[in-house]
Write a protein that holds these residues in place. Sequence first.
Motif, PDB file in Angstrom:
ATOM      1  N   CYS A 120      21.900  21.681  48.719  1.00 34.80           N
ATOM      2  CA  CYS A 120      20.396  21.693  48.950  1.00 34.80           C
ATOM      3  C   CYS A 120      20.066  22.896  47.958  1.00 34.80           C
ATOM      4  O   CYS A 120      20.866  23.862  47.818  1.00 34.80           O
ATOM      5  CB  CYS A 120      19.968  22.120  50.331  1.00 34.80           C
ATOM      6  SG  CYS A 120      18.267  21.956  50.389  1.00 34.80           S
ATOM      7  N   LYS A 138       8.749  17.813  52.034  1.00 40.08           N
ATOM      8  CA  LYS A 138       8.321  19.087  53.082  1.00 40.08           C
ATOM      9  C   LYS A 138       7.457  19.979  52.343  1.00 40.08           C
ATOM     10  O   LYS A 138       7.479  20.096  51.106  1.00 40.08           O
ATOM     11  CB  LYS A 138       9.789  19.765  53.051  1.00 40.08           C
ATOM     12  CG  LYS A 138       9.812  21.351  53.540  1.00 40.08           C
ATOM     13  CD  LYS A 138      11.134  21.814  53.247  1.00 40.08           C
ATOM     14  CE  LYS A 138      12.054  21.155  54.046  1.00 40.08           C
ATOM     15  NZ  LYS A 138      11.935  21.257  55.473  1.00 40.08           N
ATOM     16  N   TYR A 157      14.922  28.373  58.875  1.00 40.03           N
ATOM     17  CA  TYR A 157      15.164  27.700  59.841  1.00 40.03           C
ATOM     18  C   TYR A 157      15.980  26.565  60.069  1.00 40.03           C
ATOM     19  O   TYR A 157      16.218  25.819  60.979  1.00 40.03           O
ATOM     20  CB  TYR A 157      13.680  27.106  60.521  1.00 40.03           C
ATOM     21  CG  TYR A 157      13.021  25.999  59.436  1.00 40.03           C
ATOM     22  CD1 TYR A 157      13.496  24.781  59.191  1.00 40.03           C
ATOM     23  CD2 TYR A 157      12.348  26.507  58.634  1.00 40.03           C
ATOM     24  CE1 TYR A 157      13.043  23.970  58.428  1.00 40.03           C
ATOM     25  CE2 TYR A 157      11.638  25.669  57.700  1.00 40.03           C
ATOM     26  CZ  TYR A 157      12.166  24.305  57.388  1.00 40.03           C
ATOM     27  OH  TYR A 157      11.622  23.513  56.658  1.00 40.03           O
ATOM     28  N   ASP A 212      22.670  16.337  55.950  1.00 40.71           N
ATOM     29  CA  ASP A 212      23.204  17.637  55.676  1.00 40.71           C
ATOM     30  C   ASP A 212      22.514  18.499  54.432  1.00 40.71           C
ATOM     31  O   ASP A 212      22.812  19.807  54.527  1.00 40.71           O
ATOM     32  CB  ASP A 212      24.595  17.765  55.579  1.00 40.71           C
ATOM     33  CG  ASP A 212      25.224  17.684  57.016  1.00 40.71           C
ATOM     34  OD1 ASP A 212      24.751  17.647  58.183  1.00 40.71           O
ATOM     35  OD2 ASP A 212      26.365  17.098  57.074  1.00 40.71           O
ATOM     36  N   GLY A 213      21.858  18.052  53.736  1.00 39.23           N
ATOM     37  CA  GLY A 213      20.969  18.551  52.537  1.00 39.23           C
ATOM     38  C   GLY A 213      19.879  17.925  51.853  1.00 39.23           C
ATOM     39  O   GLY A 213      19.190  17.224  52.579  1.00 39.23           O
ATOM     40  N   TYR A 216      24.469  27.091  51.095  1.00 40.17           N
ATOM     41  CA  TYR A 216      24.578  25.792  50.451  1.00 40.17           C
ATOM     42  C   TYR A 216      25.430  25.731  49.149  1.00 40.17           C
ATOM     43  O   TYR A 216      25.344  26.935  48.528  1.00 40.17           O
ATOM     44  CB  TYR A 216      23.123  24.952  50.180  1.00 40.17           C
ATOM     45  CG  TYR A 216      22.713  24.395  51.416  1.00 40.17           C
ATOM     46  CD1 TYR A 216      23.517  23.341  51.829  1.00 40.17           C
ATOM     47  CD2 TYR A 216      21.730  24.731  51.989  1.00 40.17           C
ATOM     48  CE1 TYR A 216      23.077  22.511  52.962  1.00 40.17           C
ATOM     49  CE2 TYR A 216      21.200  24.104  53.084  1.00 40.17           C
ATOM     50  CZ  TYR A 216      22.045  23.118  53.534  1.00 40.17           C
ATOM     51  OH  TYR A 216      21.487  22.396  54.572  1.00 40.17           O
ATOM     52  N   PHE A 242      17.247  24.528  48.623  1.00 35.17           N
ATOM     53  CA  PHE A 242      16.635  25.570  49.432  1.00 35.17           C
ATOM     54  C   PHE A 242      17.772  26.040  50.492  1.00 35.17           C
ATOM     55  O   PHE A 242      18.892  25.653  50.684  1.00 35.17           O
ATOM     56  CB  PHE A 242      16.041  24.881  50.488  1.00 35.17           C
ATOM     57  CG  PHE A 242      14.236  24.429  49.764  1.00 35.17           C
ATOM     58  CD1 PHE A 242      14.297  24.670  48.614  1.00 35.17           C
ATOM     59  CD2 PHE A 242      13.408  24.139  50.610  1.00 35.17           C
ATOM     60  CE1 PHE A 242      13.115  24.140  47.882  1.00 35.17           C
ATOM     61  CE2 PHE A 242      12.166  23.842  50.051  1.00 35.17           C
ATOM     62  CZ  PHE A 242      12.065  23.927  48.722  1.00 35.17           C
ATOM     63  N   SER A 243      17.363  27.189  51.142  1.00 39.24           N
ATOM     64  CA  SER A 243      18.146  27.727  52.221  1.00 39.24           C
ATOM     65  C   SER A 243      17.291  28.161  53.336  1.00 39.24           C
ATOM     66  O   SER A 243      16.994  29.500  53.704  1.00 39.24           O
ATOM     67  CB  SER A 243      19.024  28.817  51.560  1.00 39.24           C
ATOM     68  OG  SER A 243      19.766  29.453  52.307  1.00 39.24           O
ATOM     69  N   CYS A 244      16.501  27.284  53.962  1.00 39.82           N
ATOM     70  CA  CYS A 244      15.471  27.636  54.681  1.00 39.82           C
ATOM     71  C   CYS A 244      15.945  28.396  56.098  1.00 39.82           C
ATOM     72  O   CYS A 244      16.899  28.449  56.788  1.00 39.82           O
ATOM     73  CB  CYS A 244      15.014  26.332  55.381  1.00 39.82           C
ATOM     74  SG  CYS A 244      14.116  25.093  54.043  1.00 39.82           S
ATOM     75  N   LEU A 272      22.340  24.937  58.302  1.00 41.98           N
ATOM     76  CA  LEU A 272      22.719  26.342  57.695  1.00 41.98           C
ATOM     77  C   LEU A 272      23.264  27.202  59.058  1.00 41.98           C
ATOM     78  O   LEU A 272      24.182  27.648  58.857  1.00 41.98           O
ATOM     79  CB  LEU A 272      21.622  26.992  57.131  1.00 41.98           C
ATOM     80  CG  LEU A 272      21.381  26.766  55.658  1.00 41.98           C
ATOM     81  CD1 LEU A 272      20.560  27.490  55.011  1.00 41.98           C
ATOM     82  CD2 LEU A 272      22.817  26.746  54.882  1.00 41.98           C
ATOM     83  N   ASN A 292      13.053  17.739  50.358  1.00 42.50           N
ATOM     84  CA  ASN A 292      12.504  19.025  50.055  1.00 42.50           C
ATOM     85  C   ASN A 292      11.322  19.077  48.767  1.00 42.50           C
ATOM     86  O   ASN A 292      10.797  20.053  48.461  1.00 42.50           O
ATOM     87  CB  ASN A 292      13.400  20.118  49.771  1.00 42.50           C
ATOM     88  CG  ASN A 292      14.124  20.159  48.896  1.00 42.50           C
ATOM     89  OD1 ASN A 292      14.163  19.357  47.920  1.00 42.50           O
ATOM     90  ND2 ASN A 292      15.423  20.775  49.106  1.00 42.50           N
TER      91      ASN A 292
HETATM   92  S1  SF4 Z   1      18.475  20.797  54.430  1.00 38.35           S
HETATM   93 FE1  SF4 Z   1      16.350  20.858  54.502  1.00 38.35          FE
HETATM   94  S2  SF4 Z   1      15.942  22.432  56.110  1.00 38.35           S
HETATM   95 FE2  SF4 Z   1      18.110  23.005  55.329  1.00 38.35          FE
HETATM   96  S3  SF4 Z   1      17.827  24.396  53.700  1.00 38.35           S
HETATM   97 FE3  SF4 Z   1      17.819  21.975  52.829  1.00 38.35          FE
HETATM   98  S4  SF4 Z   1      15.263  21.621  52.713  1.00 38.35           S
HETATM   99 FE4  SF4 Z   1      16.057  23.404  54.205  1.00 38.35          FE
END
Ligand code: SF4
Length: 294
Positions: A47, A177, A53, A116-117, A64, A49-51, A57, A151
Amino acid sequence: MNMTSTIKSAIQHHPRQFGLMRYVYPVVSRRSGGVSIGINLTPDGTCQFSCVYCQVLAEAGRSYKQFNETIDLQRLDDELRQVVTVVLNGSLFADGSLFAGIDRGIRLNDFAFSGDGEPTMSPMFTAAVERAAAVRTELCSDDVRLVLITNATRLCNADVVVGLERLTKSNGEIWAKLDAGTEHHYKYVSRSHVPFATIIKNITETAKHFPLVIQTCLFATNNESPDKKEIEAYIKQIKGIVANGGKILRLQLYTVARKTPEPQVTPLDNEVLDKIAEQVRNETGIKTEAFYSR
Ligand code: SF4
């Protein structure tokens, strides 16, 4: 575990592992209102992102990594057929299974590219959509959707657009998202190098051509609800997407339901979430749904 808690567990934990399967897993989904068959194109976790929430993760306890896995399309196809079969014949809900106690008449709602991503990070995204579309046509009724949960970072990439065209021909929707109204909050939530402007542009352009739903995760930070100015900025972004020609089918506001990687990030109270949803609905005129953590 009694029947109620079994069902609650199946709904809340959303396990992305089903038996020995690698890519496919069934979920009873609040947001899709039925059984959703998840398709995980990034089982190794990929991913941009590394959100703050992100449940994945939190579970993996790592950041990631870059995608380096080839999807075994035949295996994906076989797994999908097996899971569709056990959902449709009701054996998924047999006594003793994780899904025991769930009404066997519950509808199969969709195949959802999730996992998962970020599904569009897979170079085999479009090929996987083709396979899923073929299985859907062969085994399911027309009202079963293909859904992409994304995302939004790669929605305008040419290779992904081909997949979106195929997906939306199969009664598909894109669930994109958008967790922020300002660059500052976006960076805090996503911890990504992808500019906020790219996310807004990708969502706007995609919403001009394809059916698109926006998903927004709202949460408390150190027990504080989201800042009023941030919510106003979010509403402004939504209005901007529409003013620039994007058609948004609906907005789904939800909060964290599971363990987060950052301890200061916790679920929002139902009343607070409802109030924000009401404000967003009133000010944008778009159907807005709120999904609680419990
Ligand atoms: S899998 Fe979804 S929630 Fe998790 S880091 Fe990537 S975008 Fe964010």
